[in-house]
Design a protein around this motif. Structure first.
Motif, PDB file in Angstrom:
ATOM      1  N   VAL A 114       6.141   7.021  12.281  1.00 24.51           N
ATOM      2  CA  VAL A 114       7.063   6.252  11.439  1.00 24.51           C
ATOM      3  C   VAL A 114       6.277   5.164  10.702  1.00 24.51           C
ATOM      4  CG1 VAL A 114       9.185   4.898  11.402  1.00 24.51           C
ATOM      5  CG2 VAL A 114       8.875   6.704  13.136  1.00 24.51           C
ATOM      6  N   TYR A 115       6.531   5.038   9.391  1.00 23.93           N
ATOM      7  CA  TYR A 115       5.806   4.053   8.581  1.00 23.93           C
ATOM      8  C   TYR A 115       6.757   3.425   7.579  1.00 23.93           C
ATOM      9  CZ  TYR A 115       5.880   7.157   4.494  1.00 23.93           C
ATOM     10  OH  TYR A 115       6.289   7.921   3.429  1.00 23.93           O
ATOM     11  N   GLY A 116       6.311   2.327   6.970  1.00 27.90           N
ATOM     12  CA  GLY A 116       7.103   1.696   5.925  1.00 27.90           C
ATOM     13  C   GLY A 116       7.038   0.180   6.001  1.00 27.90           C
ATOM     14  N   PRO A 117       7.828  -0.500   5.162  1.00 28.99           N
ATOM     15  CA  PRO A 117       7.872  -1.968   5.164  1.00 28.99           C
ATOM     16  C   PRO A 117       8.214  -2.521   6.540  1.00 28.99           C
ATOM     17  CG  PRO A 117       8.991  -1.098   3.232  1.00 28.99           C
ATOM     18  CD  PRO A 117       8.673   0.080   4.101  1.00 28.99           C
ATOM     19  N   TRP A 118       7.607  -3.649   6.879  1.00 31.09           N
ATOM     20  CA  TRP A 118       7.747  -4.322   8.170  1.00 31.09           C
ATOM     21  C   TRP A 118       7.156  -3.497   9.308  1.00 31.09           C
ATOM     22  CZ3 TRP A 118       8.892  -9.311   8.199  1.00 31.09           C
ATOM     23  CH2 TRP A 118       9.602  -9.843   7.101  1.00 31.09           C
ATOM     24  N   GLY A 119       6.209  -2.595   8.946  1.00 28.18           N
ATOM     25  CA  GLY A 119       5.624  -1.710   9.937  1.00 28.18           C
ATOM     26  C   GLY A 119       4.616  -2.374  10.857  1.00 28.18           C
ATOM     27  N   ARG A 120       4.072  -1.550  11.769  1.00 31.06           N
ATOM     28  CA  ARG A 120       3.184  -2.044  12.813  1.00 31.06           C
ATOM     29  C   ARG A 120       1.740  -2.134  12.318  1.00 31.06           C
ATOM     30  NH1 ARG A 120       4.163   2.240  17.211  1.00 31.06           N
ATOM     31  NH2 ARG A 120       1.958   1.759  17.552  1.00 31.06           N
ATOM     32  N   PRO A 121       1.107  -3.307  12.451  1.00 30.33           N
ATOM     33  CA  PRO A 121      -0.280  -3.473  12.006  1.00 30.33           C
ATOM     34  C   PRO A 121      -1.296  -2.667  12.798  1.00 30.33           C
ATOM     35  CG  PRO A 121       0.810  -5.599  12.250  1.00 30.33           C
ATOM     36  CD  PRO A 121       1.704  -4.579  12.881  1.00 30.33           C
ATOM     37  N   ASP A 122      -0.915  -2.160  13.971  1.00 32.39           N
ATOM     38  CA  ASP A 122      -1.853  -1.366  14.760  1.00 32.39           C
ATOM     39  C   ASP A 122      -1.913   0.087  14.308  1.00 32.39           C
ATOM     40  OD1 ASP A 122       0.860  -1.145  15.856  1.00 32.39           O
ATOM     41  OD2 ASP A 122      -0.058   0.144  17.373  1.00 32.39           O
ATOM     42  N   MET A 123      -0.999   0.503  13.434  1.00 33.48           N
ATOM     43  CA  MET A 123      -0.980   1.893  13.003  1.00 33.48           C
ATOM     44  C   MET A 123      -1.947   2.122  11.848  1.00 33.48           C
ATOM     45  SD  MET A 123       2.955   3.129  13.513  1.00 33.48           S
ATOM     46  CE  MET A 123       2.460   4.850  13.319  1.00 33.48           C
ATOM     47  N   ALA A 124      -2.397   3.369  11.722  1.00 35.94           N
ATOM     48  CA  ALA A 124      -3.486   3.678  10.798  1.00 35.94           C
ATOM     49  C   ALA A 124      -3.172   3.289   9.362  1.00 35.94           C
ATOM     50  CB  ALA A 124      -3.817   5.171  10.888  1.00 35.94           C
ATOM     51  N   TYR A 125      -1.964   3.602   8.884  1.00 30.77           N
ATOM     52  CA  TYR A 125      -1.672   3.330   7.475  1.00 30.77           C
ATOM     53  C   TYR A 125      -1.774   1.839   7.159  1.00 30.77           C
ATOM     54  CZ  TYR A 125       3.030   1.748   8.769  1.00 30.77           C
ATOM     55  OH  TYR A 125       4.100   1.059   9.310  1.00 30.77           O
ATOM     56  N   TYR A 126      -1.347   1.001   8.081  1.00 33.31           N
ATOM     57  CA  TYR A 126      -1.413  -0.453   7.890  1.00 33.31           C
ATOM     58  C   TYR A 126      -2.878  -0.916   7.954  1.00 33.31           C
ATOM     59  CZ  TYR A 126       0.803  -5.108   8.015  1.00 33.31           C
ATOM     60  OH  TYR A 126       1.243  -6.379   7.726  1.00 33.31           O
ATOM     61  N   LYS A 127      -3.616  -0.406   8.921  1.00 33.34           N
ATOM     62  CA  LYS A 127      -5.032  -0.754   9.033  1.00 33.34           C
ATOM     63  C   LYS A 127      -5.804  -0.323   7.789  1.00 33.34           C
ATOM     64  CE  LYS A 127      -5.636  -0.616  14.072  1.00 33.34           C
ATOM     65  NZ  LYS A 127      -6.339   0.085  15.183  1.00 33.34           N
ATOM     66  N   PHE A 128      -5.492   0.870   7.286  1.00 36.52           N
ATOM     67  CA  PHE A 128      -6.158   1.347   6.073  1.00 36.52           C
ATOM     68  C   PHE A 128      -5.891   0.404   4.906  1.00 36.52           C
ATOM     69  CE2 PHE A 128      -5.763   6.067   7.533  1.00 36.52           C
ATOM     70  CZ  PHE A 128      -6.786   5.883   8.436  1.00 36.52           C
ATOM     71  N   ALA A 129      -4.629  -0.009   4.758  1.00 33.86           N
ATOM     72  CA  ALA A 129      -4.273  -0.904   3.644  1.00 33.86           C
ATOM     73  C   ALA A 129      -5.042  -2.219   3.738  1.00 33.86           C
ATOM     74  CB  ALA A 129      -2.767  -1.151   3.625  1.00 33.86           C
ATOM     75  N   LYS A 130      -5.109  -2.789   4.932  1.00 34.45           N
ATOM     76  CA  LYS A 130      -5.829  -4.052   5.098  1.00 34.45           C
ATOM     77  C   LYS A 130      -7.322  -3.882   4.798  1.00 34.45           C
ATOM     78  CE  LYS A 130      -4.648  -7.285   7.896  1.00 34.45           C
ATOM     79  NZ  LYS A 130      -4.296  -8.183   9.019  1.00 34.45           N
ATOM     80  N   THR A 184      12.455  10.751   1.718  1.00 33.96           N
ATOM     81  CA  THR A 184      11.357   9.964   1.147  1.00 33.96           C
ATOM     82  C   THR A 184      10.041  10.715   1.268  1.00 33.96           C
ATOM     83  OG1 THR A 184      12.526   7.990   1.928  1.00 33.96           O
ATOM     84  CG2 THR A 184      10.283   7.691   1.114  1.00 33.96           C
ATOM     85  N   ASP A 185       9.467  11.103   0.128  1.00 36.17           N
ATOM     86  CA  ASP A 185       8.168  11.769   0.179  1.00 36.17           C
ATOM     87  C   ASP A 185       7.066  10.732   0.369  1.00 36.17           C
ATOM     88  OD1 ASP A 185       7.706  10.622  -2.347  1.00 36.17           O
ATOM     89  OD2 ASP A 185       8.170  12.466  -3.421  1.00 36.17           O
ATOM     90  N   LEU A 186       5.870  11.201   0.687  1.00 41.76           N
ATOM     91  CA  LEU A 186       4.789  10.275   1.032  1.00 41.76           C
ATOM     92  C   LEU A 186       4.404   9.353  -0.126  1.00 41.76           C
ATOM     93  CD1 LEU A 186       2.953   9.416   3.356  1.00 41.76           C
ATOM     94  CD2 LEU A 186       1.268  11.098   2.559  1.00 41.76           C
ATOM     95  N   PRO A 187       4.261   9.829  -1.361  1.00 39.31           N
ATOM     96  CA  PRO A 187       3.927   8.892  -2.445  1.00 39.31           C
ATOM     97  C   PRO A 187       4.953   7.772  -2.608  1.00 39.31           C
ATOM     98  CG  PRO A 187       3.545  11.147  -3.157  1.00 39.31           C
ATOM     99  CD  PRO A 187       4.254  11.230  -1.842  1.00 39.31           C
ATOM    100  N   SER A 188       6.235   8.107  -2.522  1.00 40.64           N
ATOM    101  CA  SER A 188       7.275   7.080  -2.660  1.00 40.64           C
ATOM    102  C   SER A 188       7.236   6.110  -1.486  1.00 40.64           C
ATOM    103  CB  SER A 188       8.654   7.741  -2.739  1.00 40.64           C
ATOM    104  OG  SER A 188       8.741   8.620  -3.837  1.00 40.64           O
ATOM    105  N   GLY A 189       7.060   6.653  -0.284  1.00 45.63           N
ATOM    106  CA  GLY A 189       7.022   5.800   0.896  1.00 45.63           C
ATOM    107  C   GLY A 189       5.834   4.863   0.900  1.00 45.63           C
ATOM    108  N   VAL A 190       4.669   5.364   0.499  1.00 47.50           N
ATOM    109  CA  VAL A 190       3.471   4.523   0.445  1.00 47.50           C
ATOM    110  C   VAL A 190       3.656   3.414  -0.584  1.00 47.50           C
ATOM    111  CG1 VAL A 190       1.043   4.489  -0.266  1.00 47.50           C
ATOM    112  CG2 VAL A 190       1.858   6.242   1.316  1.00 47.50           C
ATOM    113  N   ASP A 191       4.261   3.740  -1.714  1.00 46.71           N
ATOM    114  CA  ASP A 191       4.479   2.725  -2.744  1.00 46.71           C
ATOM    115  C   ASP A 191       5.410   1.625  -2.236  1.00 46.71           C
ATOM    116  OD1 ASP A 191       4.123   1.797  -5.514  1.00 46.71           O
ATOM    117  OD2 ASP A 191       6.254   2.236  -5.716  1.00 46.71           O
ATOM    118  N   LEU A 192       6.475   2.008  -1.544  1.00 53.12           N
ATOM    119  CA  LEU A 192       7.401   1.012  -0.994  1.00 53.12           C
ATOM    120  C   LEU A 192       6.710   0.158   0.065  1.00 53.12           C
ATOM    121  CD1 LEU A 192      10.575   3.269  -0.740  1.00 53.12           C
ATOM    122  CD2 LEU A 192      10.335   1.249  -2.197  1.00 53.12           C
ATOM    123  N   PHE A 193       5.886   0.804   0.894  1.00 49.10           N
ATOM    124  CA  PHE A 193       5.158   0.043   1.907  1.00 49.10           C
ATOM    125  C   PHE A 193       4.204  -0.950   1.272  1.00 49.10           C
ATOM    126  CE2 PHE A 193       0.993  -0.261   4.016  1.00 49.10           C
ATOM    127  CZ  PHE A 193       1.348  -1.139   5.029  1.00 49.10           C
TER     128      PHE A 193
END
Length: 326
Positions: free
Chosen positions: A185-201, A303-312
């Motif tokens: 599960v990913y998206g706004p207000w997500g967990r900083p320990d998860m890969a997508y959040y770590k990648f963004a940082k 929600t497809d991945l491009p849309s979800g990543v953009d919202l995140f």
């Protein structure tokens, strides 16, 4: 309707609370705000929930607290649903600290089941499991009927133990129980320990983005709004006769390398890729069969991945800017 939500300051718990509160549902929130990842994010989520007059909060550890003593009898008597999302998260962290997972995810699950069976008005308890229970299963997509006796991490062990405890309590006490096997599960207000959040940082700071070697690593990324939609519908349909398990996933696995590419595009930065061997605790591929949940509630992710990543990333840039400014 009064809903008790454990892990109310966590990612999924907070997101469900906000949706229900906006609909006028009374929420009793419970959380211990542990420090596995920065409590400041949990406090920020909690602050949003506390703006609603029909939200009350109890700071407590479900695994070590007498819930009946902590929650007033007048409130216990009105609880009609439980959403149990409190847990110790982190697949790789479970290798380093297995006892923390035994306490939070096994003892905590049993504590909530004990609490639930004494609630006079309870109609349904929904609890969080995980796609990790499928472990080293090679059959794809993962189906609820698959064997789940080859865990790849102690996190998986703790979550499967929670499912077995629920099965036992349904048998012994006829509790209406539904376990949800969440898929990445990913998206706004997500967990900083998860890969997508770590990648963004890492992308924003210019630090290395660590990816595992090989071209097959993929995850069934599932956007938080779709997950909340499913939870809110499932909560209203308690099972009869036996405990229920449902996959909550996107049914569309995407490569992790594509995720990184979408983050680069959305953040307008280039990732500094660093390749390393995949740890044994991390499975190569996840893919949810969602036929069972679709039959129950006529639900499909939207929600497809491009849309979800953009919202995140929109949320991420705003939130991280505020944190940096403090």
């Amino acid at each position: 309707m009064t809903v008790l939500v454990t892990g109310a300051a966590g990612f999924i718990g907070f997101s469900v609370c906000e949706r229900l509160l906006e609909a006028g549902v009374r929420i009793v929130g419970v959380d211990v705000l542990n420090s596995y990842y920065e409590p400041a994010l949990k406090r920020a989520r909690l602050a949003r929930l506390q703006q609603f007059p029909h939200f009350s909060f109890h700071y407590l550890d479900i695994a070590t607290t007498d819930m009946e003593a902590a929650i007033p009898a007048s409130v216990r008597g009105e609880i009609t649903e439980i959403l149990h999302f409190a847990a110790q998260a982190g697949v790789r962290h479970s290798i380093e600290a297995p006892l923390a997972f035994a306490d939070a995810n096994v003892r905590g699950q049993v504590a909530m089941l004990e609490f639930a069976r004494h609630l006079p008005a309870l109609k349904h308890m929904v609890y969080a499991s995980s796609s990790s229970v499928y472990g080293r299963n090679q059959a794809l997509p993962f189906r609820e009927s698959d064997r789940v006796d080859q865990p790849g991490s102690f996190y998986a062990v703790s979550k499967r133990s929670g499912e077995l405890a629920a099965e036992c309590y349904q048998h012994l006490y006829d509790l209406p129980l539904t376990g949800l096997r969440f898929f990445t599960v990913y998206g706004p207000w997500g967990r900083p320990d998860m890969a997508y959040y770590k990648f963004a940082k890492a992308i924003m700071s210019g630090e290395p983005v660590t990816l595992y070697e090989g071209n097959c690593l993929a995850r069934d990324f599932t956007f938080i709004t779709d997950v909340v939609d499913a939870i809110c519908k499932i909560m209203q349909i308690p099972p009869t006769g036996k405990a229920r398990l449902l996959n909550i996933g996107n049914n569309a696995p995407e490569s992790v390398s594509r995720l990184v590419g979408l983050l680069e595009q959305s953040l307008n930065r280039t990732a500094n890729i660093h390749l390393t061997a995949r740890p044994e605790a991390d499975v190569e591929y996840t893919w949810a069969s969602i036929e069972k949940v679709q039959t129950l509630i006529d639900w499909s992710p939207r929600t497809d991945l491009p849309s979800g990543v953009d919202l995140f990333t929109r949320w991420f840039l705003e939130y991280e800017t505020k944190v940096t400014a403090i």
